[in-house]
Design an enzyme around this catalytic site. Structure first.
Site, PDB file in Angstrom:
ATOM      1  N   GLU A  17      26.604   7.745  84.985  1.00 41.10           N
ATOM      2  CA  GLU A  17      25.812   7.206  83.865  1.00 41.10           C
ATOM      3  C   GLU A  17      26.143   5.728  83.679  1.00 41.10           C
ATOM      4  OE1 GLU A  17      25.292   9.622  80.318  1.00 41.10           O
ATOM      5  OE2 GLU A  17      25.756   7.874  79.074  1.00 41.10           O
ATOM      6  N   TYR A  50      19.636   4.810  76.694  1.00 43.07           N
ATOM      7  CA  TYR A  50      18.507   4.201  75.976  1.00 43.07           C
ATOM      8  C   TYR A  50      18.923   3.965  74.534  1.00 43.07           C
ATOM      9  CZ  TYR A  50      13.849   3.857  73.862  1.00 43.07           C
ATOM     10  OH  TYR A  50      12.744   3.442  73.179  1.00 43.07           O
ATOM     11  N   ALA A  52      21.546   3.298  73.014  1.00 42.73           N
ATOM     12  CA  ALA A  52      22.705   4.072  72.545  1.00 42.73           C
ATOM     13  C   ALA A  52      23.371   3.400  71.346  1.00 42.73           C
ATOM     14  CB  ALA A  52      23.700   4.269  73.670  1.00 42.73           C
ATOM     15  N   ASP A 111      21.232   8.741  68.300  1.00 46.04           N
ATOM     16  CA  ASP A 111      22.152   8.529  67.171  1.00 46.04           C
ATOM     17  C   ASP A 111      21.370   7.955  66.006  1.00 46.04           C
ATOM     18  OD1 ASP A 111      24.506   9.287  68.545  1.00 46.04           O
ATOM     19  OD2 ASP A 111      24.537   7.343  69.558  1.00 46.04           O
ATOM     20  N   ALA A 125      15.675  16.854  69.283  1.00 44.77           N
ATOM     21  CA  ALA A 125      15.380  16.655  70.706  1.00 44.77           C
ATOM     22  C   ALA A 125      14.413  17.720  71.221  1.00 44.77           C
ATOM     23  CB  ALA A 125      16.687  16.680  71.509  1.00 44.77           C
ATOM     24  N   GLN A 176      28.525  16.338  76.314  1.00 43.54           N
ATOM     25  CA  GLN A 176      29.257  15.243  75.676  1.00 43.54           C
ATOM     26  C   GLN A 176      30.638  15.160  76.329  1.00 43.54           C
ATOM     27  OE1 GLN A 176      29.523  12.429  74.441  1.00 43.54           O
ATOM     28  NE2 GLN A 176      28.457  12.805  72.506  1.00 43.54           N
ATOM     29  N   GLN A 212      38.885   1.910  72.060  1.00 42.17           N
ATOM     30  CA  GLN A 212      37.530   2.337  72.433  1.00 42.17           C
ATOM     31  C   GLN A 212      37.428   3.865  72.447  1.00 42.17           C
ATOM     32  OE1 GLN A 212      36.479   1.982  76.596  1.00 42.17           O
ATOM     33  NE2 GLN A 212      34.528   1.055  76.044  1.00 42.17           N
TER      34      GLN A 212
HETATM   35  P1  FAD Z   1      19.553  17.532  69.073  1.00 40.99           P
HETATM   36  O1  FAD Z   1      19.524  18.458  70.226  1.00 40.99           O
HETATM   37  O2  FAD Z   1      18.296  17.332  68.304  1.00 40.99           O
HETATM   38  O3  FAD Z   1      20.709  18.017  68.085  1.00 40.99           O
HETATM   39  C1  FAD Z   1      21.105  17.199  66.986  1.00 40.99           C
HETATM   40  C2  FAD Z   1      21.628  18.098  65.863  1.00 40.99           C
HETATM   41  O4  FAD Z   1      20.534  18.824  65.282  1.00 40.99           O
HETATM   42  C3  FAD Z   1      22.619  19.160  66.340  1.00 40.99           C
HETATM   43  O5  FAD Z   1      23.556  19.342  65.317  1.00 40.99           O
HETATM   44  C4  FAD Z   1      21.758  20.413  66.493  1.00 40.99           C
HETATM   45  O6  FAD Z   1      22.504  21.619  66.354  1.00 40.99           O
HETATM   46  C5  FAD Z   1      20.767  20.229  65.349  1.00 40.99           C
HETATM   47  N1  FAD Z   1      19.477  20.857  65.613  1.00 40.99           N
HETATM   48  C6  FAD Z   1      18.774  20.834  66.764  1.00 40.99           C
HETATM   49  N2  FAD Z   1      17.611  21.531  66.616  1.00 40.99           N
HETATM   50  C7  FAD Z   1      17.586  21.986  65.335  1.00 40.99           C
HETATM   51  C8  FAD Z   1      16.645  22.735  64.579  1.00 40.99           C
HETATM   52  N3  FAD Z   1      15.497  23.177  65.111  1.00 40.99           N
HETATM   53  N4  FAD Z   1      16.956  23.033  63.275  1.00 40.99           N
HETATM   54  C9  FAD Z   1      18.113  22.588  62.712  1.00 40.99           C
HETATM   55  N5  FAD Z   1      19.039  21.869  63.399  1.00 40.99           N
HETATM   56  C10 FAD Z   1      18.767  21.552  64.689  1.00 40.99           C
HETATM   57  N6  FAD Z   1      22.269   8.503  72.247  1.00 40.99           N
HETATM   58  C11 FAD Z   1      21.449   7.422  72.376  1.00 40.99           C
HETATM   59  O7  FAD Z   1      21.076   6.814  71.373  1.00 40.99           O
HETATM   60  N7  FAD Z   1      21.062   6.991  73.623  1.00 40.99           N
HETATM   61  C12 FAD Z   1      21.437   7.602  74.762  1.00 40.99           C
HETATM   62  O8  FAD Z   1      21.068   7.189  75.854  1.00 40.99           O
HETATM   63  C13 FAD Z   1      22.283   8.750  74.660  1.00 40.99           C
HETATM   64  N8  FAD Z   1      22.682   9.431  75.757  1.00 40.99           N
HETATM   65  C14 FAD Z   1      23.427  10.583  75.617  1.00 40.99           C
HETATM   66  C15 FAD Z   1      23.774  11.310  76.753  1.00 40.99           C
HETATM   67  C16 FAD Z   1      24.532  12.479  76.648  1.00 40.99           C
HETATM   68  C17 FAD Z   1      24.881  13.260  77.891  1.00 40.99           C
HETATM   69  C18 FAD Z   1      24.967  12.921  75.363  1.00 40.99           C
HETATM   70  C19 FAD Z   1      25.806  14.156  75.240  1.00 40.99           C
HETATM   71  C20 FAD Z   1      24.633  12.201  74.232  1.00 40.99           C
HETATM   72  C21 FAD Z   1      23.847  11.033  74.335  1.00 40.99           C
HETATM   73  N9  FAD Z   1      23.465  10.294  73.218  1.00 40.99           N
HETATM   74  C22 FAD Z   1      22.677   9.173  73.356  1.00 40.99           C
HETATM   75  C23 FAD Z   1      23.928  10.681  71.885  1.00 40.99           C
HETATM   76  C24 FAD Z   1      22.933  11.632  71.178  1.00 40.99           C
HETATM   77  O9  FAD Z   1      21.716  10.972  70.945  1.00 40.99           O
HETATM   78  C25 FAD Z   1      23.571  12.067  69.869  1.00 40.99           C
HETATM   79  O10 FAD Z   1      24.658  12.909  70.123  1.00 40.99           O
HETATM   80  C26 FAD Z   1      22.637  12.646  68.830  1.00 40.99           C
HETATM   81  O11 FAD Z   1      23.373  12.732  67.601  1.00 40.99           O
HETATM   82  C27 FAD Z   1      22.119  14.051  69.145  1.00 40.99           C
HETATM   83  O12 FAD Z   1      21.210  14.048  70.170  1.00 40.99           O
HETATM   84  P2  FAD Z   1      20.677  15.428  70.803  1.00 40.99           P
HETATM   85  O13 FAD Z   1      19.606  15.084  71.725  1.00 40.99           O
HETATM   86  O14 FAD Z   1      21.798  16.243  71.283  1.00 40.99           O
HETATM   87  O15 FAD Z   1      20.051  16.087  69.460  1.00 40.99           O
END
Ligand code: FAD
Length: 287
Positions: A17, A50, A52, A111, A125, A176, A212
């Site tokens: 990554e 993207y 981040a 985030d 997501a 993560q 960090q």
């Molecule tokens: P989701 O899957 O939507 O989950 C977020 C929260 O909502 C979780 O607590 C989940 O349990 C809850 N949730 C999900 N669906 C529901 C529902 N239907 N009802 C109620 N609760 C629900 N961030 C960036 O800004 N840019 C990046 O490029 C980036 N890359 C990443 C790459 C990886 C491999 C990882 C692990 C994280 C990355 N992140 C990035 C961080 C990520 O955007 C954050 O962790 C963010 O807070 C959650 O994203 P998610 O897609 O997992 O969210």
């Protein structure tokens, strides 16, 4: 190639990554130095973050994915977040990705930046996954959390939400970062029990800087095991020793994960090719 095909063909998958360089740090041009240093590792794919940290994103993720594919002949995955994007914004990005032949997307909520009001079109997501699936021929990956997403009420609801994300069309998960493999194994078992049967890659971050890692661990809810905190405290004022110890720790984690039949290793390179190369060399015979 889609992720299902890749994981059927190869185990463990080894991926990297990177993040788009900041504009004040040389902009997109400096990405060539990073990629020149990473290409000999021959990763199965390189993903590009993207916006981040809740920063507003620009076109650089798409541009860098295009470079990875066209200049380096490596499979790119474009991260895409929905928290600050409307459906119309997402349409524009999907069109740009399509135009440069990038069909693999890591679909994320993103985030939440306290200074920027989220847009309303997507709450999670899994909503973005459904939206992309309905819009074209894209292969979707997603994020997962061995120690539970920090906003989740509990591990059970987090896993059930993850299951929904997979049912909506996510064909591969990247975890993560974590520092205790037992957390990953317990999570993998819970996911399997819940009926989540897509490949799960383990996200590994080599530690090279104490502040960090503490900042990142707090942000993403990763715990610091005693073994890691001893190392951080012992070497915090000796950068070279901390780098060597951090690399050794990451290699140790990866060897154990491969021995435990992990589907893949996703290395958070922090755009430091030299560190990724050292790790890749150490596990070359296991890939
Ligand atoms: P989701 O899957 O939507 O989950 C977020 C929260 O909502 C979780 O607590 C989940 O349990 C809850 N949730 C999900 N669906 C529901 C529902 N239907 N009802 C109620 N609760 C629900 N961030 C960036 O800004 N840019 C990046 O490029 C980036 N890359 C990443 C790459 C990886 C491999 C990882 C692990 C994280 C990355 N992140 C990035 C961080 C990520 O955007 C954050 O962790 C963010 O807070 C959650 O994203 P998610 O897609 O997992 O969210």
């Amino acid at each position: 190639m889609n992720m299902t095909q890749l994981f059927e063909k190869k185990k463990p998958v080894f991926s990297l990554e990177i993040f788009p360089p900041k504009k004040n740090a040389g902009g997109i041009e400096t990405i060539y130095q990073t990629l020149d240093g990473l290409k000999d590792i021959k990763p199965d794919f390189i993903s590009v973050t993207y916006g981040a940290g809740g920063n507003i994103a620009d076109k650089s993720t798409c541009d860098i994915c295009a470079i990875i594919k066209a200049k380096y002949g490596i499979l790119p995955i474009a991260h895409l977040t929905c928290v600050n994007n409307s459906k119309a914004d997402i349409d524009v990005i999907l069109e740009s990705l399509k135009n440069v032949g990038v069909s693999n997307i890591l679909a994320l909520r993103g985030d939440i930046n306290p200074d920027i009001a989220p847009k309303d079109d997507f709450a999670y997501a899994s909503d973005l996954v459904s939206y992309i699936k309905a819009r074209g021929d894209f292969n979707i990956s997603g994020a997962c959390y061995p120690e539970t997403h920090p906003e989740s009420e509990d591990a059970v609801s987090d896993i059930l939400n993850l299951k929904k994300k997979v049912e909506n069309g996510t064909e591969h998960l990247i975890s993560q970062l974590f520092f205790n493999n037992e957390d990953f194994y317990a999570f993998r078992e819970k996911a399997k029990l819940a009926g989540i049967n897509v490949p799960i890659e383990a996200g590994i971050m080599p530690v090279t800087n104490k502040n960090q890692v503490l900042r990142m661990a707090t942000m993403c809810g990763a715990s610091i095991p005693k073994k890691m905190s001893r190392l951080l405290n012992r070497f915090e004022n000796n950068p070279k020793a901390l780098e060597d110890a951090g690399i050794a720790y990451a290699i140790d984690q990866i060897v154990d994960l491969i021995a435990n039949d992990v589907d893949g290793i996703h290395l958070y390179t922090m755009n430091k090719p030299y560190i990724a190369q050292r790790i890749s060399n150490a596990i070359q015979s296991m890939r």
